[in-house]
Enzyme design. Structure first.
Site, short mmCIF file in Angstrom:
data_model
loop_
_atom_site.label_atom_id
_atom_site.label_comp_id
_atom_site.label_asym_id
_atom_site.label_seq_id
_atom_site.Cartn_x
_atom_site.Cartn_y
_atom_site.Cartn_z
CE1 TYR A 29 -4.36 0.60 -0.48
CE2 TYR A 29 -3.81 2.54 0.72
CZ TYR A 29 -4.49 1.81 -0.13
OH TYR A 29 -5.85 2.51 -0.39
CG LEU A 30 4.10 0.47 -1.99
CD1 LEU A 30 5.14 -0.11 -3.13
CD2 LEU A 30 5.08 -0.14 -0.72
CG HIS A 34 6.44 2.53 1.33
ND1 HIS A 34 4.92 2.88 1.24
CD2 HIS A 34 6.40 1.43 2.42
CE1 HIS A 34 4.51 2.36 2.60
NE2 HIS A 34 5.38 1.49 3.16
CE LYS A 146 4.27 7.26 10.41
NZ LYS A 146 4.15 5.81 10.82
P1 AMP Z 1 5.70 -0.29 6.22
O1 AMP Z 1 5.12 -0.99 4.84
O2 AMP Z 1 4.64 0.58 6.83
O3 AMP Z 1 6.33 -1.49 6.80
O4 AMP Z 1 7.03 0.58 5.96
C1 AMP Z 1 8.04 0.12 5.13
C2 AMP Z 1 9.01 1.10 5.38
O5 AMP Z 1 8.99 2.28 5.01
C3 AMP Z 1 9.60 1.31 6.88
O6 AMP Z 1 11.00 1.31 6.95
C4 AMP Z 1 8.98 2.50 7.24
O7 AMP Z 1 9.74 3.32 8.29
C5 AMP Z 1 8.99 3.13 5.92
N1 AMP Z 1 8.04 4.24 5.84
C6 AMP Z 1 6.90 4.33 6.21
N2 AMP Z 1 6.23 5.44 6.15
C7 AMP Z 1 7.20 6.38 6.04
C8 AMP Z 1 7.33 8.00 5.67
N3 AMP Z 1 6.22 8.41 5.88
N4 AMP Z 1 8.40 8.46 5.35
C9 AMP Z 1 9.65 7.64 5.30
N5 AMP Z 1 9.72 6.07 5.67
C10 AMP Z 1 8.37 5.60 5.85
#
Ligand code: AMP
Length: 302
Positions: A29-30, A34, A146
């Protein structure tokens, strides 16, 4: 872009990939947050792979695993546009086949904050990231600030278990009003979305108090709590001002501190943080022009 579904396909890709290899683990759900990790991996590595896997092991009972937003087709289009070499989209059975028994526990840093609110969460995170690294064998692992505690826990694991990997931490990407981008923001209806910016405002309020000379952590936390209290749809889960390495709570704020909080906007739980390092604030980046292709549909909570 190659779409890899099985472990065998990933290994075949990995064995041929130019080095250094960058790995960007995600739950899909990028969004632009991401995308920023993928762009940085592309810039710094000769080959890159992003994984999309909603990891059941990091969700507690009663959490949002079943309704976690998913849009594989949209995610793959976005990754293709970003120019990453491979997307790894394993099935749950590929990752956790019958008989799977192992989990990794990073002690200490997991006892607080998210770990305290979500028992077992970081065991799930550490185990999946260890598996992903064993399989993709990356030189660099890209994580977002984050999820500040996740960074601390995974850096600890990489060090303790001698993974030959450099952890690269990328800044938090924010909506134009300051709300940190998150797949879970798609749960928010219009009124909740408007309310959610209070999380960012609370961090700003604490930073402003710090700028005015306030160094007492309880006073700074009270500033955050009062800000959240001003929004009727928001309920504080925790507010913390901690040492950025140990995550132990501070009583006085010196040159280094992690200001973090978790807040429920009705049913949706959001987390965010500002990091103070050497007296300099790292608050993330406001994305003024969110690329169109990153827009994901709204998700209804039941
Ligand atoms: P997730 O899909 O939520 O597990 O996130 C995957 C990666 O993206 C993790 O390393 C998160 O910390 C990073 N991430 C999620 N949201 C953000 C954001 N707003 N800014 C930077 N990195 C993010």
């Amino acid at each position: 872009m190659q779409i890899l579904k099985t472990i065998e396909e990933l290994k075949a890709w990995r064995d041929e990939a130019a080095r250094p290899v960058g790995l960007v683990p995600t739950m899909g759900y990028l969004h632009e947050g991401h995308a920023s990790l993928v762009r940085q991996a592309r810039q710094e590595c000769a080959a890159g792979v992003a994984s999309i896997f909603v990891n059941p092991a990091q969700f507690g009972p009663g959490e949002d695993f079943n309704r976690y937003p998913r849009n594989l087709e949209g995610d793959l289009k976005l990754l293709e546009n970003l120019g990453i070499d491979a997307a790894w989209v394993p099935s749950t059975n590929e990752i956790y086949p019958d008989g799977f028994q192992t989990s990794i526990e990073v002690r200490g840093a997991t006892a607080r904050l998210e770990g305290a609110s979500r028992p077992g969460h970081f065991q799930g995170v550490a185990t999946i990231v260890a598996k992903l690294m064993n399989l993709a064998n990356p030189d660099k692992l890209y994580l977002g600030q984050k999820d500040a505690q996740q960074v601390v826990v995974l850096q600890r694991m990489v060090k303790d278990l001698n993974f030959p990997v450099e952890v690269v931490v990328c800044p938090t990407i924010r909506e134009p009003d300051g709300l940190a981008m998150s797949s879970r923001n798609s749960y928010l209806n219009a009124s909740e979305r408007a309310a959610a910016v209070i999380v960012y405002h609370a961090l700003e309020a604490a930073r402003n108090a710090y700028y005015k000379g306030e160094r007492d952590a309880d006073h700074l936390k009270a500033v955050m709590a009062t800000t959240i209290h001003g929004e009727p749809q928001a309920k504080t889960d925790y507010i913390s001002i901690a040492d950025p390495l140990t995550l132990g709570e501070l009583s006085e704020v010196g040159a280094d501190a992690l200001f973090s909080l978790a807040v429920r906007i009705n049913k949706t739980r959001l987390i965010d943080n500002f990091l103070l390092i050497n007296g300099r604030w790292e608050t993330g980046i406001i994305a003024h022009n969110e690329p169109k292709e990153v827009k994901q549909p709204h998700v209804t909570l039941h």
